[in-house]
Motif scaffolding. Structure first.
Motif, PDB file in Angstrom:
ATOM      1  N   ARG A 234       0.824  -1.211   0.000  1.00 43.41           N
ATOM      2  CA  ARG A 234       0.000   0.000   0.000  1.00 43.41           C
ATOM      3  C   ARG A 234       0.854   1.256   0.000  1.00 43.41           C
ATOM      4  NH1 ARG A 234      -2.970  -0.873   5.085  1.00 43.41           N
ATOM      5  NH2 ARG A 234      -3.698   1.262   4.928  1.00 43.41           N
ATOM      6  N   GLU A 238       1.355   4.348  -2.986  1.00 43.77           N
ATOM      7  CA  GLU A 238       1.321   5.797  -2.762  1.00 43.77           C
ATOM      8  C   GLU A 238       2.574   6.432  -3.350  1.00 43.77           C
ATOM      9  OE1 GLU A 238      -1.009   7.839  -0.733  1.00 43.77           O
ATOM     10  OE2 GLU A 238      -2.250   6.140  -1.353  1.00 43.77           O
ATOM     11  N   ASN A 263      -4.059  14.558  -0.672  1.00 46.39           N
ATOM     12  CA  ASN A 263      -4.834  13.715   0.243  1.00 46.39           C
ATOM     13  C   ASN A 263      -4.299  12.294   0.361  1.00 46.39           C
ATOM     14  OD1 ASN A 263      -6.691  15.759   0.853  1.00 46.39           O
ATOM     15  ND2 ASN A 263      -7.610  15.427  -1.157  1.00 46.39           N
ATOM     16  N   THR A 264      -2.970  12.224   0.465  1.00 42.12           N
ATOM     17  CA  THR A 264      -2.348  10.927   0.704  1.00 42.12           C
ATOM     18  C   THR A 264      -2.987  10.296   1.933  1.00 42.12           C
ATOM     19  OG1 THR A 264      -0.272  11.632  -0.222  1.00 42.12           O
ATOM     20  CG2 THR A 264      -0.165   9.825   1.335  1.00 42.12           C
ATOM     21  N   GLU A 265      -3.362   9.051   1.783  1.00 46.73           N
ATOM     22  CA  GLU A 265      -4.000   8.392   2.934  1.00 46.73           C
ATOM     23  C   GLU A 265      -2.926   8.023   3.960  1.00 46.73           C
ATOM     24  OE1 GLU A 265      -5.130   4.311   2.876  1.00 46.73           O
ATOM     25  OE2 GLU A 265      -4.199   3.955   0.936  1.00 46.73           O
ATOM     26  N   PHE A 266      -3.335   7.928   5.194  1.00 45.94           N
ATOM     27  CA  PHE A 266      -2.413   7.504   6.227  1.00 45.94           C
ATOM     28  C   PHE A 266      -2.268   5.991   6.142  1.00 45.94           C
ATOM     29  CE2 PHE A 266      -1.808   5.877  10.601  1.00 45.94           C
ATOM     30  CZ  PHE A 266      -0.497   6.306  10.755  1.00 45.94           C
ATOM     31  N   ARG A 281      -0.423   8.028  13.770  1.00 45.70           N
ATOM     32  CA  ARG A 281      -1.673   8.540  13.207  1.00 45.70           C
ATOM     33  C   ARG A 281      -1.906   9.980  13.678  1.00 45.70           C
ATOM     34  NH1 ARG A 281      -5.904   6.551  10.971  1.00 45.70           N
ATOM     35  NH2 ARG A 281      -5.351   4.402  11.428  1.00 45.70           N
ATOM     36  N   HIS A 284       0.398  12.303  11.825  1.00 50.09           N
ATOM     37  CA  HIS A 284      -0.050  12.505  10.446  1.00 50.09           C
ATOM     38  C   HIS A 284      -1.142  13.576  10.387  1.00 50.09           C
ATOM     39  CE1 HIS A 284      -0.983  11.301   6.282  1.00 50.09           C
ATOM     40  NE2 HIS A 284      -2.259  11.455   6.625  1.00 50.09           N
ATOM     41  N   GLU A 285      -2.087  13.483  11.297  1.00 45.23           N
ATOM     42  CA  GLU A 285      -3.201  14.437  11.255  1.00 45.23           C
ATOM     43  C   GLU A 285      -2.796  15.846  11.703  1.00 45.23           C
ATOM     44  OE1 GLU A 285      -6.204  11.789  12.812  1.00 45.23           O
ATOM     45  OE2 GLU A 285      -5.932  10.974  10.786  1.00 45.23           O
ATOM     46  N   LYS A 288      -0.751  17.618   8.992  1.00 49.92           N
ATOM     47  CA  LYS A 288      -1.586  18.114   7.898  1.00 49.92           C
ATOM     48  C   LYS A 288      -2.258  19.427   8.315  1.00 49.92           C
ATOM     49  CE  LYS A 288      -4.754  15.700   4.870  1.00 49.92           C
ATOM     50  NZ  LYS A 288      -5.351  14.364   4.752  1.00 49.92           N
TER      51      LYS A 288
END
Ligand code: FES
Ligand code: FE
Length: 449
Positions: A234, A238, A263-266, A281, A284-285, A288
């Motif tokens: 995964r 990316e 909007n790369t997913e975590f 996590r 990451h948030e 951003k």
């Protein structure tokens, strides 16, 4: 015509093997490159308290990074003013005085000559202590906890020297949640000696993605934290969608970074351990939110700040200094960075991962060292030296791209090393700072004379 102009032919993309093996070139590098450029000395987190010190190097010389009683940071040459003995024998510690083991002159943490045995009977009237302080660097700056110094009193300030490479280095130095600084050096410094010329290591980190085949076996095994079931795939997806960039800067620095898709997913790479997974996590948030979606897209993989300071910008996150010992010996010092306020569990996890990845026993780095060893040996042969190395990859074909500041290429090229060696040549020619900062450059390195 200088001999270095003949050794570095950028128009043809040819570089003489001599620069990686000659003792004379090496001695001249120490004098002309390492006494002028900004060098990384250490990190503030290594010397948090008054009297703390960390013994470092600048070029081939030992220096002391010290915090004095008033908490001010200094960088001194680790050499007694009497006969040159090392006044600090330890890797790090805390002291009131640096006492020379030879005849016991002692110096304060501000560098002042303090004690001279039998001063009254032997030196009174002959020696003015004020004149015999430890030799201190004329230029020192602390940037996001990292300490940099130059022996050239006319050197530009560190930010000018760094230029737009700052954006990439910043992401290696900032905390994972996007706060400025906020990193500390994890445990001791990894130190080891590689039988290679320091420039092969520095050059590799300019973004030699072309050599990834060297790491094929380790990539297949998948040792990273992203290697756990399903996750690597995964993450690779990316990365494949990302816009990779190779960027060089007027000062000779170069990086390989990527702009991740919007909007790369975590990608939850740490799901086995809820504490670690939650930490990343959260980072990451937060990141951003702090940086904005746009800036958050930039991911720095590797880079070299001219001349000998390389970094990894993601995990593993670290600074690596290539200390020159001789034309065929380099001492690598790797400083691992972690968020200072991360839970201990996260720090432990990263420590184990870093050790598995990097250093002489690390599964990735030993591949690189093998290459540099033989490239160095291959630079020495009598016959071999008659044939220059090829730096022609995408020569003259790199279209300047305006994705971000710097000389940007969106495919791998040898433009970064060409720029690095262009500057190296300027230092060796004794150029002024305007030239060294690229203020006279009219064109990218591949078109340069
Ligand atoms: Fe240091 Fe003599 S060399 S006191
Ligand atoms: Fe490598």
């Amino acid at each position: 015509e200088s001999r270095y102009n003949a050794m570095i032919n950028l128009r043809k993309g040819l570089i003489s093997r001599e620069i990686f093996s000659s003792k004379e070139v090496f001695e001249e590098e120490l004098e002309k490159v390492f006494t002028r450029s900004w060098l990384f000395v250490g990190h503030e987190s290594q010397i948090p308290n008054p009297g703390d010190y960390f013994t470092s190097r600048m070029g081939a010389e030992s220096v002391i990074l010290a915090r004095d009683k008033k908490k001010k940071v200094h960088v001194f040459l680790n050499s007694c003013r009497h006969r040159g003995m090392k006044v600090c024998q330890y890797d790090h510690g805390n002291t009131q005085l640096f006492t020379c083991p030879y005849h016991s002159w002692s110096y304060t943490t501000e560098g002042k000559l303090f004690g001279v045995p039998q001063f009254k009977s032997l030196y009174e009237g002959c020696l003015d202590k004020e004149d015999w302080s430890l030799i201190e660097v004329p230029k020192m700056e602390i940037y996001k906890g990292t300490v940099w110094a130059s022996w050239d009193k006319d050197a530009p300030d560190f930010m000018t020297y760094l230029g737009d490479a700052k954006t990439h280095l910043d992401l290696a130095l900032d905390a994972r949640d996007g706060r400025e600084g906020g990193s500390e050096v994890l445990f001791g410094v990894h130190k080891w000696i590689i039988p290679c010329n320091w420039k092969f290591a520095a050059e590799n980190f300019l973004g030699d993605t072309y050599h990834n085949v060297s790491h094929r076996s380790v990539d297949l095994i998948g040792i990273g934290p992203s290697a756990e079931a399903g996750v690597k795939g995964r993450r690779d997806n990316e990365l494949e969608k990302a816009q990779h960039v190779w960027v060089n800067f007027p000062g000779g620095h170069g990086v390989h970074s990527a702009l991740m898709p919007e909007n790369t997913e975590f990608v939850d790479t740490y799901r086995d351990n809820p504490v670690i997974a939650e930490y990343f996590r959260h980072c990451h948030e937060e990141r951003k939110r702090r940086m904005g979606a746009e800036r958050n897209r930039l991911v720095p993989f590797v880079g070299t700040i001219f001349p000998n300071v390389s970094f990894h910008g993601t995990q593993p996150r670290n600074l690596c200094v290539w200390h020159p010992h001789g034309p065929e010996a380099t001492e690598a010092w790797r400083f691992f960075l972690v968020d200072a306020d991360a839970p201990q569990e996260v720090k432990d996890f990263l420590r184990k991962y870093y050790m598995r990845y990097s250093g002489p026993a690390g599964m990735t780095e030993q591949d690189d060292m093998e290459n540099w060893n033989y490239a160095t040996a291959g630079s020495r042969g009598v016959i071999a030296k008659r044939y220059p190395y090829n730096y022609q990859q995408s020569l003259g074909k790199v279209q300047a791209d305006h994705l971000m500041p710097g000389n940007v290429s969106t495919q791998v090229s040898e433009e970064n090393p060409r720029q690095f060696y262009r500057r190296w040549r300027d230092y060796m020619n004794g150029a002024d700072w305007n030239t060294l900062l690229g203020r006279h450059d009219q064109q990218p390195a591949s078109f340069a004379e």
